[in-house]
Design a protein around this motif. Structure first.
Motif, PDB file in Angstrom:
ATOM      1  N   ASP A 275       0.856  -1.197   0.191  1.00  0.00           N
ATOM      2  CA  ASP A 275       0.037   0.090  -0.147  1.00  0.00           C
ATOM      3  C   ASP A 275       0.817   1.175   0.139  1.00  0.00           C
ATOM      4  OD1 ASP A 275      -1.619   2.393   1.538  1.00  0.00           O
ATOM      5  OD2 ASP A 275      -2.970   1.143   1.032  1.00  0.00           O
ATOM      6  N   THR A 276       0.880   2.295  -1.197  1.00  0.00           N
ATOM      7  CA  THR A 276       1.575   3.100  -1.256  1.00  0.00           C
ATOM      8  C   THR A 276       1.572   4.034  -0.022  1.00  0.00           C
ATOM      9  OG1 THR A 276       1.574   2.859  -3.713  1.00  0.00           O
ATOM     10  CG2 THR A 276       2.328   4.947  -2.622  1.00  0.00           C
ATOM     11  N   ASP A 277       0.250   4.500   0.333  1.00  0.00           N
ATOM     12  CA  ASP A 277       0.121   5.585   1.495  1.00  0.00           C
ATOM     13  C   ASP A 277       0.750   5.015   2.749  1.00  0.00           C
ATOM     14  OD1 ASP A 277      -1.041   7.317  -0.157  1.00  0.00           O
ATOM     15  OD2 ASP A 277      -3.095   6.593   0.180  1.00  0.00           O
ATOM     16  N   LEU A 278       0.485   3.798   3.064  1.00  0.00           N
ATOM     17  CA  LEU A 278       1.003   3.011   4.162  1.00  0.00           C
ATOM     18  C   LEU A 278       2.676   2.937   4.076  1.00  0.00           C
ATOM     19  CD1 LEU A 278      -0.663  -0.491   4.925  1.00  0.00           C
ATOM     20  CD2 LEU A 278      -0.652   1.673   6.291  1.00  0.00           C
ATOM     21  N   ALA A 279       3.206   2.970   2.872  1.00  0.00           N
ATOM     22  CA  ALA A 279       4.771   3.060   2.859  1.00  0.00           C
ATOM     23  C   ALA A 279       5.244   4.316   3.164  1.00  0.00           C
ATOM     24  CB  ALA A 279       5.064   2.645   1.478  1.00  0.00           C
ATOM     25  N   TRP A 280       4.316   5.414   2.575  1.00  0.00           N
ATOM     26  CA  TRP A 280       4.974   6.890   3.021  1.00  0.00           C
ATOM     27  C   TRP A 280       4.772   7.229   4.500  1.00  0.00           C
ATOM     28  CZ3 TRP A 280       8.206   9.596   0.476  1.00  0.00           C
ATOM     29  CH2 TRP A 280       8.421   9.514  -0.825  1.00  0.00           C
ATOM     30  N   ILE A 281       3.799   6.509   5.059  1.00  0.00           N
ATOM     31  CA  ILE A 281       3.425   6.873   6.560  1.00  0.00           C
ATOM     32  C   ILE A 281       4.517   6.213   7.202  1.00  0.00           C
ATOM     33  CG2 ILE A 281       1.925   6.258   8.468  1.00  0.00           C
ATOM     34  CD1 ILE A 281      -0.228   6.452   6.364  1.00  0.00           C
ATOM     35  N   ALA A 282       5.116   5.011   6.840  1.00  0.00           N
ATOM     36  CA  ALA A 282       6.055   4.288   7.398  1.00  0.00           C
ATOM     37  C   ALA A 282       7.542   5.069   7.289  1.00  0.00           C
ATOM     38  CB  ALA A 282       6.377   2.945   7.044  1.00  0.00           C
ATOM     39  N   ARG A 283       7.803   5.698   6.133  1.00  0.00           N
ATOM     40  CA  ARG A 283       8.722   6.641   5.899  1.00  0.00           C
ATOM     41  C   ARG A 283       9.095   7.636   6.788  1.00  0.00           C
ATOM     42  NH1 ARG A 283       7.507   5.482  -0.619  1.00  0.00           N
ATOM     43  NH2 ARG A 283       8.517   3.597  -0.578  1.00  0.00           N
ATOM     44  N   HIS A 284       7.792   8.431   6.954  1.00  0.00           N
ATOM     45  CA  HIS A 284       7.673   9.727   7.497  1.00  0.00           C
ATOM     46  C   HIS A 284       8.112   9.271   8.999  1.00  0.00           C
ATOM     47  CE1 HIS A 284       5.059  12.896   9.401  1.00  0.00           C
ATOM     48  NE2 HIS A 284       6.036  13.511   8.992  1.00  0.00           N
ATOM     49  N   PHE A 285       7.596   8.268   9.820  1.00  0.00           N
ATOM     50  CA  PHE A 285       8.106   8.008  10.889  1.00  0.00           C
ATOM     51  C   PHE A 285       9.393   7.463  11.090  1.00  0.00           C
ATOM     52  CE2 PHE A 285       7.240   5.061  15.172  1.00  0.00           C
ATOM     53  CZ  PHE A 285       7.692   6.147  15.744  1.00  0.00           C
ATOM     54  N   ALA A 286       9.946   6.675   9.840  1.00  0.00           N
ATOM     55  CA  ALA A 286      11.192   6.045  10.202  1.00  0.00           C
ATOM     56  C   ALA A 286      12.180   7.381  10.023  1.00  0.00           C
ATOM     57  CB  ALA A 286      11.415   5.256   8.860  1.00  0.00           C
ATOM     58  N   ALA A 287      11.848   8.393   9.419  1.00  0.00           N
ATOM     59  CA  ALA A 287      12.741   9.704   9.195  1.00  0.00           C
ATOM     60  C   ALA A 287      12.903  10.432  10.398  1.00  0.00           C
ATOM     61  CB  ALA A 287      12.313  10.678   8.180  1.00  0.00           C
ATOM     62  N   GLN A 288      11.899  10.474  11.396  1.00  0.00           N
ATOM     63  CA  GLN A 288      11.824  10.916  12.510  1.00  0.00           C
ATOM     64  C   GLN A 288      12.849  10.201  13.712  1.00  0.00           C
ATOM     65  OE1 GLN A 288       7.757  11.851  13.983  1.00  0.00           O
ATOM     66  NE2 GLN A 288       7.055  11.934  11.989  1.00  0.00           N
ATOM     67  N   LEU A 289      12.605   8.973  13.584  1.00  0.00           N
ATOM     68  CA  LEU A 289      13.302   8.113  14.500  1.00  0.00           C
ATOM     69  C   LEU A 289      14.973   7.920  13.973  1.00  0.00           C
ATOM     70  CD1 LEU A 289      11.201   4.754  14.293  1.00  0.00           C
ATOM     71  CD2 LEU A 289      11.496   6.513  16.522  1.00  0.00           C
ATOM     72  N   ALA A 290      15.458   8.044  12.811  1.00  0.00           N
ATOM     73  CA  ALA A 290      16.662   8.160  12.194  1.00  0.00           C
ATOM     74  C   ALA A 290      17.177   9.521  12.694  1.00  0.00           C
ATOM     75  CB  ALA A 290      16.797   8.096  10.862  1.00  0.00           C
ATOM     76  N   ALA A 291      16.460  10.361  12.982  1.00  0.00           N
ATOM     77  CA  ALA A 291      16.873  11.791  13.169  1.00  0.00           C
ATOM     78  C   ALA A 291      17.150  12.053  14.821  1.00  0.00           C
ATOM     79  CB  ALA A 291      16.005  12.896  12.677  1.00  0.00           C
ATOM     80  N   GLY A 292      16.753  10.876  15.334  1.00  0.00           N
ATOM     81  CA  GLY A 292      16.975  11.070  16.553  1.00  0.00           C
ATOM     82  C   GLY A 292      15.729  10.937  17.692  1.00  0.00           C
ATOM     83  N   ALA A 293      14.645  10.920  17.340  1.00  0.00           N
ATOM     84  CA  ALA A 293      13.307  10.797  18.132  1.00  0.00           C
ATOM     85  C   ALA A 293      13.309   9.473  18.845  1.00  0.00           C
ATOM     86  CB  ALA A 293      12.075  10.799  17.182  1.00  0.00           C
ATOM     87  N   PRO A 294      12.903   9.506  19.996  1.00  0.00           N
ATOM     88  CA  PRO A 294      12.784   8.560  20.729  1.00  0.00           C
ATOM     89  C   PRO A 294      12.279   7.092  20.240  1.00  0.00           C
ATOM     90  CG  PRO A 294      11.881  10.164  22.160  1.00  0.00           C
ATOM     91  CD  PRO A 294      11.992  10.636  20.921  1.00  0.00           C
ATOM     92  N   PHE A 295      13.115   5.899  20.494  1.00  0.00           N
ATOM     93  CA  PHE A 295      12.795   4.756  19.778  1.00  0.00           C
ATOM     94  C   PHE A 295      11.548   4.113  20.360  1.00  0.00           C
ATOM     95  CE2 PHE A 295      13.403   0.236  18.699  1.00  0.00           C
ATOM     96  CZ  PHE A 295      13.510   0.281  17.297  1.00  0.00           C
ATOM     97  N   ASP A 296      10.573   4.437  19.983  1.00  0.00           N
ATOM     98  CA  ASP A 296       9.089   4.128  20.545  1.00  0.00           C
ATOM     99  C   ASP A 296       7.981   4.010  19.817  1.00  0.00           C
ATOM    100  OD1 ASP A 296       7.723   3.891  23.552  1.00  0.00           O
ATOM    101  OD2 ASP A 296       6.511   5.157  22.521  1.00  0.00           O
ATOM    102  N   HIS A 297       7.075   3.457  19.523  1.00  0.00           N
ATOM    103  CA  HIS A 297       5.987   3.388  18.960  1.00  0.00           C
ATOM    104  C   HIS A 297       4.896   4.815  18.902  1.00  0.00           C
ATOM    105  CE1 HIS A 297       6.466  -0.658  17.361  1.00  0.00           C
ATOM    106  NE2 HIS A 297       6.796  -0.926  18.588  1.00  0.00           N
ATOM    107  N   ARG A 298       5.099   5.511  19.993  1.00  0.00           N
ATOM    108  CA  ARG A 298       4.533   6.705  20.097  1.00  0.00           C
ATOM    109  C   ARG A 298       5.462   7.760  19.842  1.00  0.00           C
ATOM    110  NH1 ARG A 298       0.079   8.479  23.407  1.00  0.00           N
ATOM    111  NH2 ARG A 298      -0.227   6.714  24.305  1.00  0.00           N
ATOM    112  N   ASP A 299       4.785   8.781  18.695  1.00  0.00           N
ATOM    113  CA  ASP A 299       5.739   9.617  18.196  1.00  0.00           C
ATOM    114  C   ASP A 299       5.684  11.051  19.234  1.00  0.00           C
ATOM    115  OD1 ASP A 299       3.376  11.078  17.595  1.00  0.00           O
ATOM    116  OD2 ASP A 299       3.485  10.866  15.568  1.00  0.00           O
ATOM    117  N   ALA A 300       6.323  11.964  18.734  1.00  0.00           N
ATOM    118  CA  ALA A 300       6.239  13.422  19.650  1.00  0.00           C
ATOM    119  C   ALA A 300       5.080  13.946  19.781  1.00  0.00           C
ATOM    120  CB  ALA A 300       7.295  14.305  18.899  1.00  0.00           C
ATOM    121  N   GLY A 301       4.017  13.564  19.038  1.00  0.00           N
ATOM    122  CA  GLY A 301       2.644  14.168  19.299  1.00  0.00           C
ATOM    123  C   GLY A 301       1.841  13.109  19.975  1.00  0.00           C
TER     124      GLY A 301
END
Length: 313
Positions: A114-140
């Protein structure tokens, strides 16, 4: 040389709008009631998860929802132009292929990308790779189910997420990094369960490289349906929902509900698809879609599936 089981770390979660689908059994005489405001004889849980994933409203102010969607759209547009995207796509494709092979070996169902799922996954992966806490809950405060419900405007169904990070990443061996990520995840019982779960019908994998190394986000979904048109991000209270977001290509629904995020869905919330209107209550709402199932002379079964979120203004 470090073994594959120690060079990375991972985390997995199975999620839904509130951790599970619901199945309601109602009296046969009431099946034809247009609003589905039916007497619930007894709810039964589908064994998806006990993880509660309702969005914490206090962690996500209403006025930030539109900004979150715009930030995602900007990320998607900018990333598509980034020359590094081609390298990361090699890692994603390798991980997806290896996942498919693992599932086929265990007799699990084929996964469609699913293309949209892939972009949602990339969006979160980019945040984690940039130093966001390694957790399923994002900054929001958003879990995977929340992120999908806000960013995938047509998806109906529950989902799962696996996270993996490796401090080393060689762009010349991107495909190997993707396969290694899958190998690591398969060595963990919880992640292996997510990967091999036969219920999943679709997936979207996202890779990113940054100061934290290589991050792989796996999103799995049991896609009950795909809306014919995007659910609007916002809608005035009492306004009719656009027809395209009340129907799906996979077949008609028995009922549609828009429910405030601070309470669970009930049978009384459902309206007839095609004539559904936004409720009068303002704020962030979650959509739910009912499908009729087994019927007997006296009862009918309805399965409830979570859909996108939207703001009622």
């Amino acid at each position: 040389m470090q073994s594959p089981s120690t060079i990375g770390k991972s985390s997995g979660s199975v999620t839904g709008a509130d951790g599970h689908n619901r199945t309601y059994r109602v009296g046969r005489r009431q099946v034809l009631v247009s609003t589905l405001a039916l007497l619930i004889i007894g709810p039964a849980r589908a064994a998806v998860s006990d993880v509660k994933t309702l969005l914490d409203i206090n962690a996500t102010p209403i006025d930030q929802i539109a900004a979150y969607g715009m930030a995602f759209a900007d990320f998607r547009q900018e990333s598509a132009k980034n020359p590094d995207r081609a390298v990361l796509s090699l890692a994603e494709t390798a991980a997806l292929t290896a996942t498919g092979e693992a599932r086929l070996a265990e007799g699990a169902s084929f996964l469609r990308e699913d293309t949209d799922l892939a972009w949602i996954a990339r969006h979160f992966a980019a945040q984690l790779a940039a130093g966001a806490p390694f957790d399923h809950r994002d900054a929001g405060g958003r879990h995977a189910a929340d992120r999908i419900a806000l960013l995938h405007r047509r998806m109906i169904g529950v989902n799962a997420e696996n996270l993996y990070v490796n401090s080393a990443f060689d762009p010349d061996r991107a495909a190997a990094a993707g396969r290694l990520g899958l190998d690591n995840l398969m060595q963990s019982p919880g992640h292996r369960t997510n990967i091999l779960d036969p219920r999943w019908t679709h997936a979207g994998f996202g890779g990113a490289a940054g100061r934290e190394g290589f991050v792989l986000v796996q999103l799995f979904a049991e896609r009950a349906a795909l809306l014919l048109a995007d659910m609007p991000v916002s809608i005035p209270g009492g306004a009719p929902l656009p027809p395209g977001c009340q129907h799906a290509a996979e077949g008609a629904f028995s009922g549609l509900a828009l429910v405030p995020m601070d309470r669970p869905v009930t049978a009384a919330d459902f309206q007839r698809p095609g004539a559904a209107r936004a409720p009068a209550s303002r704020g962030l709402h979650r959509s739910y879609f009912a499908r009729s199932g087994e019927r007997t002379e006296r009862t009918g079964m309805f399965t409830i599936h979570p859909g996108p979120m939207l703001l009622v203004t």
